[in-house]
Design a protein around this motif. Structure first.
Motif: not given
Length: 772
Positions: A433-447, A673-675
């Motif tokens: 999930l973190l690898a997709k979309g530069n991590g955007l998919d992992a954070f619902p609010a940011l996405r 995502a990096g963190e």
């Protein structure tokens, strides 16, 4: 020229087909009003994207606050999860709430029964030297040391507790310390007994009852039965205020019955046995021993009544067949031979087939210990005794402490292996999930914020198209010839592409609606998964029911042992098939979870960006062609063209601002995502270490558990042998008793016949003389 005119007419017809209603030149005010609304939505998105990220310390403080709330509500599992996340944050360790978080984390884990996990936070808290809650922490640490089987850690903790409580440690600490001494098998027996007795003497209420019970046990170890009676009577005399204390009182009553029975006090033993409540786990033991107490007292009728009740009240207990054998013995003594034969036959018919089946199981391999090692060491599956032994034998085996501990160990190892597999699956899922979309998919609010910025771009491009439509309606009539054909072609392409663009979301509400539609489809798949799991549960229940029926009617089908064994094997195969389906279903659910992660993800947004760019390029080209024919337009058309051009610049600025907001959100997501990926990499290393440690433990314990299992199952087989042997001997005793009765009757009849013949001779002696 004619041909060119036909092409212009065709383009006009195509444009008319794309617009089912006429486009008004005066639609620009509506577009300008909608542009204001889009700018307002954009300002909101910009304010969200410009917010500073929550600092790590603030996030940890929030997690601690939420965890403390759950701790106060008694939701230990949820509290432990939140508090562990707060404690793991390095920035939180300087907070004044850090000690409280450590204590509450340890306490929540202890209350869940996870003393092994609670050990580290307890030690960390005590190492801080914080006086607040220190006594409670010491109490919890002592309890966990006792439950974890670490007696060497108890004494230092108790000594520290004495200092913390100024020599007045709470009753729980004193009781736990005494209990730890009781379990110190490393001490010489005399030293252990002396120190444990003294420690239990120092235990105050409300643990006096438990202390008295242990003291009674210690007195029995010293062979001082009279002193043991005093301790057990003290235990019973303490008022029980909860279920645990009532259970201890039941144990003390049973112990009093046994000690009095050992001393030959039949009446006192019966009295204590009869005081054990019927709803106590010790009730069946008390009844069985009551029957034997009556036997020793020579009250066979009373013993028979009690023995007969055991099989009816506790048919699943291992004491039930023993009570049936005792019932047969008593019936034999009372001369009720037919009933005694029936009692013995019930035991033989029920347990001889199980004995034979155990023989087959334990002798089916040249090396049975190695066979059990292989069973226990199978990867991906815990050693389930129910898949090896018949149900009745399972109950008997499970009552043995060694096999129970061995099976518990095997189950714990399997549970640990499953947890490691699940942790790896979760970490892989998060990594993906973190690898997709530069991590955007992992954070619902940011996405959602990113998708809303993209939706605003969609709306801006759509508004630009509406502005072009108005300009086209105002200017196109003044364009003729090849220029009109080129203009109509571009216009037709833009309108056609606009139909696809119209399906794209243009607001946050549209974004959420599309996500909900996608989630709805996945919810339907998950619902199917749940229904399949219920069907698998039904199948397992049917298999279990068939096994129970087979066991219940074992005596009726005893004649066809081969068919019964074959059917049992088939049931085990079906159970293995069902377990295979369960594994497949778990994999499918993992796939659905991954699809849920991808739903409304950035992949779709990339396709939208391509479509949007193509539409914007066509709109700009169309406006450029319209601008090229300003000279032939009237004043109204020129005004419309100017307003459309101004709108195009304004909407281009909106798009640029939306792109910048989306870029800021994407940068935040990439940083987060990096963190997280760094933390997950560390967790993966830890999981790999746990997996290696678990593999080492499995390697060390597999042989031991296999030997314990084989020895315990052999003992169960021996118990069945002795049980059936007792019944067989009972049948022989019945036959001999019947034979003896018949012989005695024959002897009595023969003696009676001789006496009667002699009497006849005496009566008719004179007559016989006259005849002679």
């Amino acid at each position: 020229m004619k041909f060119r005119g036909a092409g212009v007419a065709a383009a006009a017809i195509a444009a008319a087909a794309l617009h089912p209603w006429p486009v008004r030149a005066d639609a620009l005010p509506d577009v300008e009003r909608d542009a204001v609304q889009v700018e307002e939505r954009l300002a909101l998105v910009e304010s969200r994207s410009a917010r500073e990220d929550e600092p790590a310390a603030s996030r940890a403080a929030r997690l601690f606050s939420e965890g403390e709330t759950q701790y106060l509500l008694g939701d230990w599992q949820h509290a432990a999860t939140l508090l562990a996340s707060a404690v793991d944050e390095p920035a939180f360790r300087a907070s004044r709430d850090y000690p409280a978080a450590l204590f509450e984390l340890a306490d929540a884990l202890r209350r869940q029964g996870a003393c092994g996990a609670a050990r580290a936070p307890y030690e960390a808290y005590l190492a801080l030297g914080t006086p607040d809650r220190r006594p409670d922490a010491l109490t919890g640490a002592v309890e966990c040391a006792v439950k974890s089987g670490r007696p060497e850690a108890v004494e230092p903790l108790v000594a520290e507790a004495e200092r913390a409580f100024a020599g007045n440690a709470p009753p729980e600490v004193r009781y736990l310390a005494a209990k730890a001494l009781y379990g110190r098998t490393d001490l010489p027996a005399a030293v252990r007994l002396e120190r444990a007795m003294a420690a239990f003497d120092a235990v105050p209420a409300p643990y006096r009852q438990q202390a008295a019970y242990f003291q009674g046990v210690l007195q029995i170890e010293q062979h001082d039965l009279a002193a043991a009676i005093q301790r057990f009577e003290l235990c019973v005399g303490e008022k029980a205020i909860d279920d645990r204390q009532r259970a201890v009182a039941d144990l003390c009553m049973l112990a009093l019955g046994r000690v009095h029975g050992e001393l030959g006090h039949a009446a006192e033993a019966l009295g204590w046995y009869q005081r054990v409540p019927y709803d106590s786990p010790q009730f069946t033991d008390a009844m069985y021993e009551t029957a034997w107490a009556y036997v020793r007292a020579g009250q066979h009728d009373a013993a028979l009544r009690v023995a007969s009740m055991i099989a009816d009240l506790s048919p699943e207990s291992p004491l039930a067949p023993e009570a049936t054998v005792l019932q047969g013995h008593l019936l034999l003594k009372l001369g009720r031979y037919a009933e005694a034969t029936d009692a013995y036959s019930r035991v033989i018919n029920s347990y001889a087939p199980i004995r034979d089946e155990l023989d087959a199981i334990l002798s089916m391999r040249e090396d049975p210990v190695r066979y059990f090692d292989e069973l226990i060491g199978r990867q991906g599956k815990a050693f389930d005794v129910a898949t090896v032994l018949p149900p009745v034998a399972v109950r008997w085996a499970s009552t043995q402490r060694q096999v129970s501990d061995a099976l518990t160990l095997a189950g714990d190892l399997d549970a640990s292996r499953r947890e490691i597999d699940e942790a790896n699956a979760v970490s892989d899922r998060i990594d993906a999930l973190l690898a997709k979309g530069n991590g955007l998919d992992a954070f619902p609010a940011l996405r959602e914020t990113y998708a809303t910025a993209q939706a605003i771009e969609n709306a801006a491009v759509a508004l630009q198209g509406r502005a072009d439509d108005a300009a086209y309606a105002a200017v196109a009539a003044s364009v003729a010839g090849d220029a009109r054909a080129a203009l109509d072609a571009v216009h037709a392409d833009r309108v056609a592409l606009g139909r696809r663009l119209s399906a794209l979301p243009r607001s946050a509400a549209d974004v959420r609606s599309r996500a909900e539609r996608l989630r709805g489809a996945l919810d339907a798949l998950e619902g199917e998964g749940f229904r399949l799991s219920y069907q698998l549960d039904d199948a397992k229940a049917a298999i279990t029911g068939a096994e129970a029926w087979l066991e219940q009617h074992r005596a009726e089908i005893a004649a066809d042992a081969e068919a019964r064994t074959e059917f049992t094997g088939e049931l085990r195969k079906h159970r293995a098939v069902v377990e295979g389906y369960e594994a497949e279903l778990r994999a499918l659910r993992q796939d659905v979870a991954l699809a849920r992660d991808a739903a409304a993800g950035t992949d779709a947004l990339a396709e939208e960006a391509t479509l949007r760019s193509a539409y914007a390029a066509l709109a700009a080209r169309e406006l450029e062609l319209l601008e090229a024919h300003r000279g032939g337009a009237d004043a109204g058309a020129l005004a419309a063209l100017d307003r459309a051009g101004a709108l195009a610049e304004r909407l281009a600025a909106v798009r640029k601002r939306a792109e910048a907001a989306a870029a800021r959100v994407a940068a935040d997501a990439t940083r987060h995502a990096g963190e997280l990926r760094d933390r997950i990499a560390k967790e993966k290393l830890a999981i790999a270490g746990h997996a290696e440690a678990l593999a080492a433990v499995q390697g060390d314990t597999k042989d031991l558990v296999g030997k314990i299992a084989y020895q315990s199952f052999s003992r169960v087989r021996g118990q069945f042998y002795r049980l059936v042997l007792k019944a067989d001997v009972g049948l022989v005793d019945v036959a001999w008793a019947r034979k003896r009765v018949r012989l005695e009757k024959i002897q009595q009849l023969s003696q009676q016949k001789g006496e009667e013949l002699k009497q006849l001779e005496d009566d008719y002696r004179d007559l016989l003389r006259e005849v002679d």
